[in-house]
Design an enzyme around this catalytic site. Structure first.
Site, short mmCIF file in Angstrom:
data_model
loop_
_atom_site.label_atom_id
_atom_site.label_comp_id
_atom_site.label_asym_id
_atom_site.label_seq_id
_atom_site.Cartn_x
_atom_site.Cartn_y
_atom_site.Cartn_z
N GLU A 178 -2.95 5.04 2.57
CA GLU A 178 -3.94 5.58 1.49
C GLU A 178 -5.23 3.93 1.56
OE1 GLU A 178 -2.28 6.81 -2.25
OE2 GLU A 178 -1.52 8.69 -1.09
N GLY A 197 0.58 -1.07 0.08
CA GLY A 197 -0.08 -0.06 0.43
C GLY A 197 1.14 1.25 0.19
N TYR A 198 0.25 2.20 0.02
CA TYR A 198 0.83 3.61 -0.30
C TYR A 198 0.93 4.64 1.44
CZ TYR A 198 2.61 1.77 -4.64
OH TYR A 198 3.25 0.96 -5.59
N LEU A 199 1.81 5.25 1.95
CA LEU A 199 1.13 6.46 1.88
C LEU A 199 1.18 7.57 1.70
CD1 LEU A 199 4.01 5.61 5.14
CD2 LEU A 199 1.81 4.60 5.07
#
Length: 157
Positions: A82, A28-30
Site C-alpha cells: 500500500e 509498510g503494509y500489504l
C-alpha cells in the site's frame, strides 16, 4: 497461534538515559484493513512479515504471527505494498524489570513518540516511569497502519 498483549502510551518526557539499544525500522503494509494487517518490516539488518488480527474490546490483546524473511524479499514486498511507509527509530528501554519499546517517528510522523510495553497478562502490574504520558491503548489513530494513512503531520496539534 500467538496473542500479543500490550499497552501503549504517549511519551511526555526524557527517556534517553534508560535506552539500552536503538534500531531504525522502515515498514509498510500489504493489507491494513482493521480485521487483519499484513506488515512488512526492515528492522536494522533483518526483514520480517507480520500478520495481526483485530484487537479485543480493550485493544490490549490480538493475534500476531511473525516470520523473518530476507532483506531482499522485504524490500520487494515494500515496493508492491500500500502507498506510504513508516520510518522510526525503536529504542529498547529498561525500567526496573520492565522493558518498553519507545518509537520515535520520522518523516510524515515527525514529533510523535510512543511507548509500548508487552505483557503476559492484561492485568499485569508494571512500573510506569515519569516520562510516560497519556495511555492510548486501543486508539486506532496511533496504530502504525493508521499513521501510514493519516500521518501525525496532518493532525491538529
Amino acid at each position: 497461534m500467538a496473542t500479543e498483549i500490550e499497552r501503549k502510551f504517549l511519551v511526555k518526557g526524557d527517556f534517553t538515559e534508560f535506552i539500552k539499544k536503538s534500531t531504525r525500522i522502515v515498514q509498510g503494509y500489504l493489507s491494513s484493513v482493521p480485521e487483519r494487517t499484513v506488515r512488512v518490516r526492515i528492522k536494522g539488518d533483518k526483514g520480517f512479515i507480520t500478520i495481526k488480527g483485530i484487537g479485543n474490546d480493550s485493544g490490549t490483546s490480538r493475534f500476531e504471527w511473525e516470520k523473518e524473511i530476507s532483506i531482499e524479499d522485504a524490500d520487494n514486498l515494500l515496493k508492491i505494498g500500500e502507498p506510504g511507509t513508516i520510518d522510526k527509530v525503536r529504542h529498547d528501554v529498561q525500567i526496573g524489570k520492565d522493558w518498553y519499546e519507545v518509537d520515535e517517528f520520522h518523516g510524515d510522523n515527525e514529533g510523535l513518540t510512543v511507548a509500548e510495553i508487552e505483557l503476559d497478562d492484561e492485568n499485569q502490574d508494571f512500573e510506569k516511569p515519569s516520562w510516560l504520558g497519556k495511555e492510548v491503548t486501543g486508539q486506532s489513530e496511533y496504530y502504525n497502519s493508521m499513521l501510514m494513512k493519516n500521518p501525525y503531520k496532518n493532525w491538529l496539534h
